[in-house]
Enzyme design. Structure first.
Site, PDB file in Angstrom:
ATOM      1  N   HIS A 189      31.635  33.758  40.893  1.00 28.19           N
ATOM      2  CA  HIS A 189      31.014  34.884  40.207  1.00 28.19           C
ATOM      3  C   HIS A 189      30.475  34.540  38.817  1.00 28.19           C
ATOM      4  O   HIS A 189      30.918  33.583  38.184  1.00 28.19           O
ATOM      5  CB  HIS A 189      32.017  36.040  40.081  1.00 28.19           C
ATOM      6  CG  HIS A 189      33.315  35.634  39.458  1.00 28.19           C
ATOM      7  ND1 HIS A 189      34.417  35.245  40.201  1.00 28.19           N
ATOM      8  CD2 HIS A 189      33.708  35.541  38.156  1.00 28.19           C
ATOM      9  CE1 HIS A 189      35.415  34.938  39.403  1.00 28.19           C
ATOM     10  NE2 HIS A 189      35.012  35.114  38.146  1.00 28.19           N
TER      11      HIS A 189
ATOM     12  N   TYR B  63      30.057  36.766  35.317  1.00 26.21           N
ATOM     13  CA  TYR B  63      30.279  38.046  34.652  1.00 26.21           C
ATOM     14  C   TYR B  63      28.940  38.604  34.189  1.00 26.21           C
ATOM     15  O   TYR B  63      28.064  37.861  33.720  1.00 26.21           O
ATOM     16  CB  TYR B  63      31.230  37.882  33.467  1.00 26.21           C
ATOM     17  CG  TYR B  63      32.662  37.625  33.873  1.00 26.21           C
ATOM     18  CD1 TYR B  63      33.443  38.642  34.415  1.00 26.21           C
ATOM     19  CD2 TYR B  63      33.239  36.358  33.729  1.00 26.21           C
ATOM     20  CE1 TYR B  63      34.747  38.418  34.813  1.00 26.21           C
ATOM     21  CE2 TYR B  63      34.546  36.129  34.123  1.00 26.21           C
ATOM     22  CZ  TYR B  63      35.296  37.163  34.664  1.00 26.21           C
ATOM     23  OH  TYR B  63      36.588  36.937  35.058  1.00 26.21           O
TER      24      TYR B  63
ATOM     25  N   CYS C  14      43.940  29.537  39.634  1.00 23.18           N
ATOM     26  CA  CYS C  14      42.578  29.693  40.160  1.00 23.18           C
ATOM     27  C   CYS C  14      42.233  28.471  41.007  1.00 23.18           C
ATOM     28  O   CYS C  14      41.892  28.594  42.179  1.00 23.18           O
ATOM     29  CB  CYS C  14      41.580  29.869  39.013  1.00 23.18           C
ATOM     30  SG  CYS C  14      41.787  31.409  38.096  1.00 23.18           S
TER      31      CYS C  14
END
Length: 356
Positions: free
Chosen positions: A288, A290, A192
Site C-alpha cells: 500500500h 498511504y 511485517c
C-alpha cells in the site's frame, strides 16, 4: 530500481482505497500481492530515486541479529524509526501498569540514559505470587523481531539456519519465522516482514572455476588441470537465494529499507556459510501507499534511477558470533549515487495527542 518504480505505478493505477484496520492510521491505496526480484550480481538494491540512510539499515539488521529489542542501540546510532512505536507501546501497556505519564522527548531522553522504572507485574505466577512489580527499561519493545529470530519458543532460528546451511544445504527447512501469535500480546508490533526462506543452488564446475579465477587471480588453466584446487582453496559450491514474505508493506517509506535489509541479510548468511549470495525475492501481501504519501511518491517516479551501488563486508565471517560482532565500520557502500532525500511521514498509530 526500475522494479520499485513499476510497483509504485501499479499501485497508483490499480490500487483500491482502503480504510486502516488500526486506530489513528490514514487510508491507503492498496493491492493484494506484489513481488520484486533482485539479482545481487547486478549490485546492491539500495534505492537511488531518493537518498537512503544506508547505515540505518545496517544498524537495524545487526540489532535484529543480536536479538536486541530495546531501541537504545538504535537511538545512540541516530536510527529513530522505532522511536514512535516504542513510545506508543509504553503508553498503551506500561503507563497502565503504573509507569509515569511523560512526554515523548522525556521518554527518548530516558532511553538514551538507560533509565528503568518499576511497574505492576501483569503476570504474577503461582511460584512467585508476591512479586508485585517488574522492571521496565525505557525503550523496550518486548518480543519483537530480534526476540523471535533468536529465541522463539527457546529456538535460536538464525543459528539453526546457519548450522543447517552448512550441514544439510539441500534441506528445505532453512527458515526464520517471526510470526508467533502466542507472543502477540507481548509485542509492540507484530512483524511485517515475517518469513525468510533460504534456498541453495549448486554451482557447476565451470562456474566454480570462473569464480576462483576472478577471486584468486590465478590462471584458468591451473584449475582445469587440477580440480582439487577448488577444494583446497575453499571455493564455494553453492549459490544462496532468499525469498522473503512481508504481510504489510508501506511502499513509500518501509519497502525500500526492507529490500536492502533482506539483501544484506542474504549477503551475511552466504558469507558465513561460504556461499555466493544470489537472488533475493521480496514478496508482498497488503502492498500500500498511504494517501498522505501519494503526491511525493508520484514525484519520485519521475526521477531516473542511477546504477546500483556495491556493498562490501570487509571482514571474514564463519559463525553467528562473527556476524553479531560486526560494527558499522565493517561495511562499505561503494559508488552510491542518488537523487535528493524525500520526506514521508511515518505512521504507527500514535495519536497527535499522545505525542506531546
Amino acid at each position: 530500481m526500475k522494479q520499485y518504480i513499476n510497483l509504485v505505478n501499479n499501485i497508483l493505477k490499480n490500487g483500491v482505497e482502503k480504510e486502516s484496520g488500526r486506530a489513528n492510521m490514514p487510508n491507503t491505496l492498496e493491492i493484494s500481492k506484489s513481488s520484486i526480484k533482485m539479482d545481487l550480481k547486478n549490485g546492491f538494491p539500495l534505492l537511488t530515486t531518493k537518498k537512503m540512510y544506508w547505515k540505518g539499515i545496517v544498524h537495524e539488521l545487526l540489532w535484529f541479529l543480536r536479538g536486541d529489542t530495546n531501541i537504545k542501540y538504535l537511538v545512540n546510532n541516530n536510527v529513530n524509526i522505532w522511536n514512535d512505536d516504542a513510545y506508543r507501546w509504553y503508553n498503551d501497556k506500561y503507563v497502565k501498569l503504573g509507569a509515569p505519564i511523560i512526554s515523548f522527548d522525556e521518554f527518548i531522553d530516558n532511553v538514551k540514559r538507560g533509565k528503568k522504572t518499576k511497574v505492576n507485574n501483569p503476570n504474577p505466577t503461582k511460584e512467585h505470587p508476591y512479586e508485585r512489580y517488574v522492571t521496565y527499561t525505557y525503550g523496550d519493545l518486548d518480543k519483537v523481531y530480534g526476540y523471535q529470530w533468536r529465541n522463539q519458543n527457546g529456538i535460536d532460528q538464525v543459528k539453526d539456519v546457519i548450522d543447517g546451511l552448512k550441514n544439510n544445504p539441500y534441506s528445505r527447512y532453512h527458515i526464520i519465522n517471526a510470526w508467533n501469535k502466542s507472543d502477540f500480546n507481548n509485542m509492540a508490533l507484530p512483524p511485517c516482514h515475517l518469513l525468510y526462506h533460504f534456498i541453495v543452488r549448486p554451482l557447476t564446475k565451470k562456474e566454480r572455476i570462473k569464480y576462483a579465477v576472478k577471486e584468486l587471480k590465478l590462471p584458468k588453466m591451473l584449475f582445469e588441470t587440477n580440480l582439487d584446487l577448488l577444494e583446497t582453496n575453499n571455493i564455494p559450491k553453492f549459490y544462496l537465494d532468499l525469498n522473503m514474505y512481508q504481510r504489510s508493506c508501506d511502499v513509500a517509506l518501509g519497502v525500500p529499507y526492507n529490500l536492502a535489509s533482506m539483501s544484506l541479510l542474504l549477503m551475511l548468511m552466504a558469507k558465513a556459510c561460504n556461499m555466493i549470495p544470489s537472488v533475493a525475492i521480496w514478496i508482498g501481501g497488503c502492498t500500500h501507499i498511504y494517501l498522505n504519501h501519494i503526491e511525493n511518491i508520484k514525484n519520485q517516479t519521475k526521477r531516473k534511477p542511477f546504477e546500483l551501488p556495491k556493498m562490501k563486508i570487509n571482514k571474514n565471517l564463519n559463525t553467528l558470533e562473527d556476524i553479531t560482532n560486526l560494527t558499522i565500520d565493517d561495511f562499505e557502500l561503494v559508488n552510491y549515487q542518488s537523487h535528493s532525500k524525500i520526506n514521508f511521514e511515518l505512521f504507527v498509530g500514535l495519536s497527535k495527542d499522545q505525542k506531546k
